[in-house]
Scaffold this motif. Sequence first.
Motif, PDB file in Angstrom:
ATOM      1  N   HIS A 239     -10.929  74.652  27.551  1.00  0.00           N
ATOM      2  CA  HIS A 239      -9.499  74.436  27.305  1.00  0.00           C
ATOM      3  C   HIS A 239      -8.615  75.155  28.328  1.00  0.00           C
ATOM      4  O   HIS A 239      -9.046  76.103  28.982  1.00  0.00           O
ATOM      5  CB  HIS A 239      -9.131  74.900  25.889  1.00  0.00           C
ATOM      6  CG  HIS A 239      -9.142  76.376  25.729  1.00  0.00           C
ATOM      7  ND1 HIS A 239     -10.300  77.100  25.522  1.00  0.00           N
ATOM      8  CD2 HIS A 239      -8.131  77.279  25.756  1.00  0.00           C
ATOM      9  CE1 HIS A 239     -10.004  78.380  25.424  1.00  0.00           C
ATOM     10  NE2 HIS A 239      -8.694  78.515  25.555  1.00  0.00           N
ATOM     11  N   VAL A 240      -7.386  74.669  28.452  1.00  0.00           N
ATOM     12  CA  VAL A 240      -6.375  75.292  29.293  1.00  0.00           C
ATOM     13  C   VAL A 240      -5.664  76.342  28.448  1.00  0.00           C
ATOM     14  O   VAL A 240      -5.246  76.067  27.318  1.00  0.00           O
ATOM     15  CB  VAL A 240      -5.360  74.239  29.798  1.00  0.00           C
ATOM     16  CG1 VAL A 240      -4.206  74.902  30.540  1.00  0.00           C
ATOM     17  CG2 VAL A 240      -6.059  73.205  30.664  1.00  0.00           C
ATOM     18  N   ARG A 241      -5.528  77.526  28.989  1.00  0.00           N
ATOM     19  CA  ARG A 241      -4.843  78.597  28.259  1.00  0.00           C
ATOM     20  C   ARG A 241      -3.344  78.540  28.589  1.00  0.00           C
ATOM     21  O   ARG A 241      -2.949  78.669  29.744  1.00  0.00           O
ATOM     22  CB  ARG A 241      -5.436  79.944  28.646  1.00  0.00           C
ATOM     23  CG  ARG A 241      -4.907  81.077  27.842  1.00  0.00           C
ATOM     24  CD  ARG A 241      -5.676  82.359  28.188  1.00  0.00           C
ATOM     25  NE  ARG A 241      -5.193  83.449  27.402  1.00  0.00           N
ATOM     26  CZ  ARG A 241      -5.678  83.810  26.236  1.00  0.00           C
ATOM     27  NH1 ARG A 241      -6.697  83.159  25.728  1.00  0.00           N
ATOM     28  NH2 ARG A 241      -5.178  84.822  25.578  1.00  0.00           N
ATOM     29  N   LEU A 242      -2.526  78.318  27.562  1.00  0.00           N
ATOM     30  CA  LEU A 242      -1.081  78.255  27.737  1.00  0.00           C
ATOM     31  C   LEU A 242      -0.489  79.655  27.766  1.00  0.00           C
ATOM     32  O   LEU A 242      -0.994  80.565  27.119  1.00  0.00           O
ATOM     33  CB  LEU A 242      -0.447  77.447  26.605  1.00  0.00           C
ATOM     34  CG  LEU A 242      -0.910  76.000  26.473  1.00  0.00           C
ATOM     35  CD1 LEU A 242      -0.288  75.366  25.238  1.00  0.00           C
ATOM     36  CD2 LEU A 242      -0.571  75.211  27.718  1.00  0.00           C
ATOM     37  N   GLU A 243       0.593  79.807  28.492  1.00  0.00           N
ATOM     38  CA  GLU A 243       1.308  81.081  28.531  1.00  0.00           C
ATOM     39  C   GLU A 243       2.392  81.048  27.459  1.00  0.00           C
ATOM     40  O   GLU A 243       3.287  80.195  27.488  1.00  0.00           O
ATOM     41  CB  GLU A 243       1.941  81.302  29.901  1.00  0.00           C
ATOM     42  CG  GLU A 243       2.669  82.627  29.999  1.00  0.00           C
ATOM     43  CD  GLU A 243       3.281  82.841  31.371  1.00  0.00           C
ATOM     44  OE1 GLU A 243       4.265  83.603  31.438  1.00  0.00           O
ATOM     45  OE2 GLU A 243       2.795  82.253  32.350  1.00  0.00           O
ATOM     46  N   TRP A 244       2.316  81.959  26.499  1.00  0.00           N
ATOM     47  CA  TRP A 244       3.280  82.020  25.399  1.00  0.00           C
ATOM     48  C   TRP A 244       4.243  83.163  25.648  1.00  0.00           C
ATOM     49  O   TRP A 244       3.832  84.281  25.953  1.00  0.00           O
ATOM     50  CB  TRP A 244       2.555  82.205  24.065  1.00  0.00           C
ATOM     51  CG  TRP A 244       1.685  81.032  23.751  1.00  0.00           C
ATOM     52  CD1 TRP A 244       0.336  80.943  23.922  1.00  0.00           C
ATOM     53  CD2 TRP A 244       2.107  79.777  23.234  1.00  0.00           C
ATOM     54  NE1 TRP A 244      -0.106  79.704  23.548  1.00  0.00           N
ATOM     55  CE2 TRP A 244       0.956  78.961  23.111  1.00  0.00           C
ATOM     56  CE3 TRP A 244       3.338  79.248  22.854  1.00  0.00           C
ATOM     57  CZ2 TRP A 244       1.006  77.663  22.625  1.00  0.00           C
ATOM     58  CZ3 TRP A 244       3.388  77.951  22.377  1.00  0.00           C
ATOM     59  CH2 TRP A 244       2.240  77.177  22.265  1.00  0.00           C
ATOM     60  N   ARG A 245       5.524  82.898  25.501  1.00  0.00           N
ATOM     61  CA  ARG A 245       6.582  83.880  25.773  1.00  0.00           C
ATOM     62  C   ARG A 245       7.445  84.100  24.538  1.00  0.00           C
ATOM     63  O   ARG A 245       7.517  83.253  23.660  1.00  0.00           O
ATOM     64  CB  ARG A 245       7.479  83.362  26.889  1.00  0.00           C
ATOM     65  CG  ARG A 245       6.738  83.024  28.138  1.00  0.00           C
ATOM     66  CD  ARG A 245       7.645  82.351  29.115  1.00  0.00           C
ATOM     67  NE  ARG A 245       6.944  82.107  30.362  1.00  0.00           N
ATOM     68  CZ  ARG A 245       7.538  81.763  31.469  1.00  0.00           C
ATOM     69  NH1 ARG A 245       8.844  81.596  31.500  1.00  0.00           N
ATOM     70  NH2 ARG A 245       6.846  81.554  32.555  1.00  0.00           N
ATOM     71  N   THR A 246       8.152  85.199  24.557  1.00  0.00           N
ATOM     72  CA  THR A 246       9.142  85.459  23.518  1.00  0.00           C
ATOM     73  C   THR A 246      10.253  84.416  23.664  1.00  0.00           C
ATOM     74  O   THR A 246      10.673  84.124  24.786  1.00  0.00           O
ATOM     75  CB  THR A 246       9.731  86.869  23.693  1.00  0.00           C
ATOM     76  OG1 THR A 246       8.661  87.808  23.643  1.00  0.00           O
ATOM     77  CG2 THR A 246      10.741  87.188  22.607  1.00  0.00           C
ATOM     78  N   PRO A 247      10.708  83.832  22.563  1.00  0.00           N
ATOM     79  CA  PRO A 247      11.755  82.787  22.652  1.00  0.00           C
ATOM     80  C   PRO A 247      13.037  83.315  23.289  1.00  0.00           C
ATOM     81  O   PRO A 247      13.405  84.477  23.130  1.00  0.00           O
ATOM     82  CB  PRO A 247      12.019  82.411  21.197  1.00  0.00           C
ATOM     83  CG  PRO A 247      10.844  82.883  20.442  1.00  0.00           C
ATOM     84  CD  PRO A 247      10.304  84.068  21.190  1.00  0.00           C
ATOM     85  N   TYR A 248      13.687  82.450  24.029  1.00  0.00           N
ATOM     86  CA  TYR A 248      15.003  82.749  24.576  1.00  0.00           C
ATOM     87  C   TYR A 248      15.815  81.472  24.519  1.00  0.00           C
ATOM     88  O   TYR A 248      15.254  80.372  24.610  1.00  0.00           O
ATOM     89  CB  TYR A 248      14.915  83.303  25.997  1.00  0.00           C
ATOM     90  CG  TYR A 248      14.087  82.468  26.938  1.00  0.00           C
ATOM     91  CD1 TYR A 248      12.699  82.645  26.999  1.00  0.00           C
ATOM     92  CD2 TYR A 248      14.666  81.506  27.750  1.00  0.00           C
ATOM     93  CE1 TYR A 248      11.923  81.887  27.851  1.00  0.00           C
ATOM     94  CE2 TYR A 248      13.880  80.736  28.602  1.00  0.00           C
ATOM     95  CZ  TYR A 248      12.516  80.939  28.650  1.00  0.00           C
ATOM     96  OH  TYR A 248      11.745  80.181  29.490  1.00  0.00           O
ATOM     97  N   PRO A 249      17.119  81.589  24.322  1.00  0.00           N
ATOM     98  CA  PRO A 249      17.959  80.401  24.076  1.00  0.00           C
ATOM     99  C   PRO A 249      18.223  79.587  25.337  1.00  0.00           C
ATOM    100  O   PRO A 249      19.339  79.493  25.804  1.00  0.00           O
ATOM    101  CB  PRO A 249      19.243  80.995  23.501  1.00  0.00           C
ATOM    102  CG  PRO A 249      19.321  82.342  24.129  1.00  0.00           C
ATOM    103  CD  PRO A 249      17.890  82.817  24.251  1.00  0.00           C
TER     104      PRO A 249
END
Length: 95
Positions: A19-29
Amino acid sequence: MTVLDECLSPHVAMLQRDHVRLEWRTPYPVLERARAVAWTCFCRATVYELCEGGGRAFIRRTVQLDGKPEVHETSVRPINETRAIWTGLLSGRAR
């Protein structure tokens, strides 16, 4: 009838070895008017949402544990690219 028979939204498939590992970030508007256009079933601890707005899109991941949800998002990309990632996520080829 089982709980899965009652679910209306899709479930994420088992993670594939390559699988491809996605980069998850803290939400920003970044997309003020983004709206969820697709989502996975809320019967699981982790729920994913495909969010689109203004010709751009991202995927939101919410982990619902201990009464305090943790929310992370992918980077914003063109809609078609994000939809391809969404398909990969649902099929277990991305996470």
